[in-house]
Design a protein around this motif. Sequence first.
Motif, mmCIF file in Angstrom:
data_model
loop_
_atom_site.group_PDB
_atom_site.id
_atom_site.type_symbol
_atom_site.label_atom_id
_atom_site.label_comp_id
_atom_site.label_asym_id
_atom_site.label_seq_id
_atom_site.Cartn_x
_atom_site.Cartn_y
_atom_site.Cartn_z
ATOM 1 N N LEU A 106 0.868 -1.178 0.000
ATOM 2 C CA LEU A 106 0.000 0.000 0.000
ATOM 3 C C LEU A 106 0.897 1.218 0.000
ATOM 4 O O LEU A 106 2.022 1.174 0.474
ATOM 5 C CB LEU A 106 -0.861 0.029 1.273
ATOM 6 N N VAL B 144 3.526 7.197 3.076
ATOM 7 C CA VAL B 144 3.592 6.029 3.948
ATOM 8 C C VAL B 144 3.429 4.806 3.050
ATOM 9 O O VAL B 144 2.475 4.736 2.280
ATOM 10 C CB VAL B 144 2.459 6.062 4.991
ATOM 11 N N PRO C 216 3.430 0.860 3.563
ATOM 12 C CA PRO C 216 3.555 -0.414 4.258
ATOM 13 C C PRO C 216 3.380 -1.616 3.309
ATOM 14 O O PRO C 216 2.824 -1.468 2.224
ATOM 15 C CB PRO C 216 2.404 -0.365 5.266
ATOM 16 N N PHE D 6 6.401 -8.120 7.413
ATOM 17 C CA PHE D 6 5.738 -6.861 7.099
ATOM 18 C C PHE D 6 6.693 -5.728 7.413
ATOM 19 O O PHE D 6 7.733 -5.925 8.040
ATOM 20 C CB PHE D 6 4.409 -6.694 7.850
ATOM 21 N N GLY D 7 6.343 -4.545 6.988
ATOM 22 C CA GLY D 7 7.223 -3.407 7.241
ATOM 23 C C GLY D 7 6.836 -2.282 6.313
ATOM 24 O O GLY D 7 5.736 -2.267 5.766
ATOM 25 N N ILE E 132 8.262 5.408 5.856
ATOM 26 C CA ILE E 132 7.551 6.689 5.900
ATOM 27 C C ILE E 132 8.581 7.739 5.505
ATOM 28 O O ILE E 132 9.679 7.767 6.058
ATOM 29 C CB ILE E 132 7.018 7.003 7.321
ATOM 30 N N TYR F 154 11.359 0.113 8.372
ATOM 31 C CA TYR F 154 11.248 -0.954 9.349
ATOM 32 C C TYR F 154 10.835 -2.261 8.670
ATOM 33 O O TYR F 154 10.020 -2.252 7.749
ATOM 34 C CB TYR F 154 10.203 -0.580 10.422
ATOM 35 N N TYR G 15 9.857 -6.459 9.694
ATOM 36 C CA TYR G 15 9.669 -7.526 10.660
ATOM 37 C C TYR G 15 9.586 -8.819 9.857
ATOM 38 O O TYR G 15 8.859 -8.877 8.863
ATOM 39 C CB TYR G 15 8.366 -7.282 11.420
ATOM 40 N N ARG H 106 9.439 -13.249 10.246
ATOM 41 C CA ARG H 106 9.357 -14.437 11.090
ATOM 42 C C ARG H 106 9.293 -15.683 10.235
ATOM 43 O O ARG H 106 8.547 -15.726 9.255
ATOM 44 C CB ARG H 106 8.074 -14.416 11.943
ATOM 45 N N LYS I 159 13.913 -23.345 12.038
ATOM 46 C CA LYS I 159 14.137 -22.080 12.745
ATOM 47 C C LYS I 159 12.823 -21.338 12.965
ATOM 48 O O LYS I 159 12.752 -20.110 12.861
ATOM 49 C CB LYS I 159 15.127 -21.201 11.968
ATOM 50 N N GLY J 142 10.067 -19.294 14.464
ATOM 51 C CA GLY J 142 10.159 -18.254 15.488
ATOM 52 C C GLY J 142 11.314 -17.302 15.274
ATOM 53 O O GLY J 142 11.348 -16.216 15.839
ATOM 54 N N PHE J 143 12.286 -17.690 14.422
ATOM 55 C CA PHE J 143 13.421 -16.812 14.151
ATOM 56 C C PHE J 143 13.103 -15.882 12.977
ATOM 57 O O PHE J 143 12.192 -16.125 12.192
ATOM 58 C CB PHE J 143 14.658 -17.640 13.787
ATOM 59 N N ASN K 47 18.183 -6.883 17.523
ATOM 60 C CA ASN K 47 18.190 -8.097 18.328
ATOM 61 C C ASN K 47 17.641 -9.287 17.567
ATOM 62 O O ASN K 47 17.643 -10.400 18.044
ATOM 63 C CB ASN K 47 17.333 -7.905 19.583
ATOM 64 N N ILE L 132 17.961 -11.913 15.273
ATOM 65 C CA ILE L 132 19.083 -12.599 14.630
ATOM 66 C C ILE L 132 18.793 -14.081 14.458
ATOM 67 O O ILE L 132 17.900 -14.633 15.085
ATOM 68 C CB ILE L 132 20.381 -12.442 15.465
ATOM 69 N N VAL L 133 19.564 -14.689 13.570
ATOM 70 C CA VAL L 133 19.567 -16.143 13.418
ATOM 71 C C VAL L 133 21.018 -16.588 13.519
ATOM 72 O O VAL L 133 21.914 -15.801 13.215
ATOM 73 C CB VAL L 133 19.017 -16.590 12.051
#
Lengths: 158, 775
Positions: free
Chosen positions: B579, B592, B594, B628-629, B632, B650, B652, B654, B660, B662-663, B703, B705-706
């Motif tokens: 979007l 913006v 995302p 997602f991320g 802006i 930004y 994110y 998973r 792996k 959760g990583f 923070n 990391i894998v």
Amino acid sequence: MKKLKFTPIFFVLMIFLAACSDDEDDIDQTNPTIDFDFESSFPKPCVVVQRGTTFNFHAKFSDNDVLGSYAIDIHNNFDHHTHDNYDVQCDLSPIKAPVNPFIYIQNFTIEGDLKEYQPTLEIVIPDAIDVGDYHFEVRLTDKTGWQTRHAIDFKIAD
Amino acid sequence: MLSFSQDCKHTFSGKVMDLHDSSILLGASVHIKEINKTVSTNPQGEFIFKNLCSGTYTVTVFHYECEPLTKQITINQEHISEVFKLEHHIEELEKVEINGNKRKVFQKKSALSTTVINKENLQQRKETSLAKSLEHVAGVSTISIGSGQAKPTIRGFGFNRVVVVQNGIKHEAQQWGADHGLEIDQNAVEHIEIYKGPLSLLVGSDAIGGVINIKEVSIPKKNSFGGNVSLIGRTNNDLVGLSTFLSGRKEHWFFKNTITANSYGDFKVPTDKILYNGYVFDLHNHQLRNTAGRVLNISGTIGYTKDDFLNRTIISNVNEENGFFANAHGLEVIKSQIDYDKSSRDIDLPKHKLNHFKITNETEIHKENYTLRINAGFQNNARQELSEPSEHGYMPKPTSSLEREFNKNTYSLNVFADLYTNSKHKLKFGVNSEFQDNSIGGWGYIIPAYHRFSAGAFVYDKIEISPKFYLHTGIRYDYGTLKTEQYQDWFLSPVNENGTIKEEYLIRATAKDFKFGDFSASFGGVYDLKNQMFKFNLGKSFRMPLANELTSDGVNYHMYRYELGNADLKAEESYQVDLEYSYTKPKFNVAVSPFVNYFPNYIYLNPTSDYYEALQIYKFQEAEVFRFGGEITSSFLLTEKLFLNTSVEYIYARQLSGAKKGFTLPFSPPLSGIIGANYTLKNYKYFKNTKFELDWRFTAKQNEIVPPESPTDGYTVGNFTMSTSLYKKDKKWADVYFRVNNILDTKYFNHTSFYRIIEVPEPGRNFSLEVRIPF
């Protein structure tokens, strides 16, 4: 104020983004540890072992979660190619070309979902191999795939 | 047969030019509202509409770097001709960056979030490599290897998940390798479009994260000859460089030529010690030893243009040699007998050499109802990785320093057609085909020799729902084959067969044939109000697995691990919703953008807990991945001379399944933002167009990391640029660019740098000066 129509949608989206980024997964982010620094550990840095004899590798492994496997890699350091343990500087013999160097490469799986393990392993040093500087390297993984390495300089003598 | 009344056989033709110097504006489009038809101009800036009825028409001319121009034209005789002159201010473009009104024309071309960068923008922000120069774009970062090389990433994806297209041809090198950099001379680049989202629809396999589309857009004026010489110096790595540019045109024939030569020394980091894995590396003079290098790039264009025909042949050769940090290349610690500190400019082992040769030919035919584009290309990527030979495991000491060699020939042929009809549809068709021939050499093995063929066809439609609302939709199918060759070790290893130890030359890869077929699709829209624009896009992209992902079975000496391929991998697929909302006022704009992204089968190199010959096994596996991320960006014009801009990005990610779960994914860029201020001075005596720019980057701690990554602390780092043009009697004498990187000489780590894993910080303070003299 028709033009502000989309703005609230995006604020909601951004709040969603911010909210999702906080979730804490219970994942393992810690490397296992190798302890060589106790009375009965072996080999010790700069130790000299005789060829044609056996010695016992002994260390302590631990992990916050579950230990995976470990590997032992003994290879020569005749060309001073790697520089391993910095706590102790051993006297290295002059650089030379390998003729029949000692190679020891073995992998072991740590069974039983252990958090702590003290490996003991008998290693035979054959008679007919080159004497000189060697590296004794231990590599340890945990179940997640984090790896820790520890290497020790030692000598094989006649 | 259709029959027209006498009134409907009129012709309307014209030309689109720059208001200031009457030069041709390439790539303009002309729209007639009443018949709802858009055509694009030919290479001479001309356009034609036939079979018009008499009457008054609303004609609008668009160009991505100009304010649109609308005129009422009365057609009352057989031939009506009109010249459109558009306001075209390069300097002003930089001011209202990314989302300015003038960019709207470009923005509307795609339902994805896009950024366009022209030669001047690039010059203003020039860093040591093309990828580094793009890093200020929100959503773009780099994986860099020392000071000379970097590859771009878009929203956290790089390697084979981002496609770089140059002059209509996909750039093909060893993108999968962590120590590979993009082999394109930034001094020869005229125009870059960055698409932040899935674009397999138009370019085929690999365009999952996005596309960087590099185009040659200018044609020299008739009977012209000119060029410039530019000298550059940088203090951090003692770089000295020279770049020349020449261009000219007679009547129909034109040429361009760019030569760039750089030589640089070891780069300096703001520390005198590097601590890695319990080792301490003392640095001489803060220099990261053996990171020196040299570059020689030559590129040229020969073209012919007449009326509605354009043909250009672009030939380029990029030649580079640079060293890798001597103490630890990859994860392995090396102590060498080489006296690295004797000179900061010599290139010792380990190092790599590469040569990328490319020849592309582009034909454009512009007719009233269609534009046809044919791109043919050949490229050869020759890469050698050299290191001090040493025995490892059962491998005896090799006799040469040639550890790995890759030679890749890529042949490409693409055909695109744009159709201009009187209906509400604007159709685009395309066919892409590519053949790759990859051979290998050297004593280290990681990827087998292979041949790859792929072909795809698409149809893309831009549908006008209303003058403010356009839908973009399309579908594509690709088919590919991959044939890998057998690879056998050149040394003996002991093999335990039922208790007896035998010595064997191990087979690392068996010859295999793979076939892949996949659909790509996209559905999106652009809704354009006066001050606002809303875009949405739903895209499906794919990527054919690479030969190493399918067949690897060997030691990666650089990373000191054992890599195991997986022959069962299917083509990687990715679904993404993008979007974008932008709000633009003369003194303020904000955008913006995302996205949400899902992979049913992301191909992931998973570090396992197992060993093979005492090396940790990394296995290519599939995992479901959710990401997602977004970004802006905004800018504020505080006064006529001062404007501020800010951006935040930004990501994110998973892994939802697999080993792996959760990583996150490897090389995840941390939350980061830039605040910048730009001040333009009044012209003063010999100085014109003088600008000061200060930008500060704020990056949060990573923070996420894998294995085998470690968390990377946050940092702030500032850059300053001053640029001016020197004039003598109203004639430009020189352009001067002065730049300071890392103003405070901050010691910080970049989470996505190749050297991050061995705890090497980013370069320290740098001053650079470039003087460009036109003639």
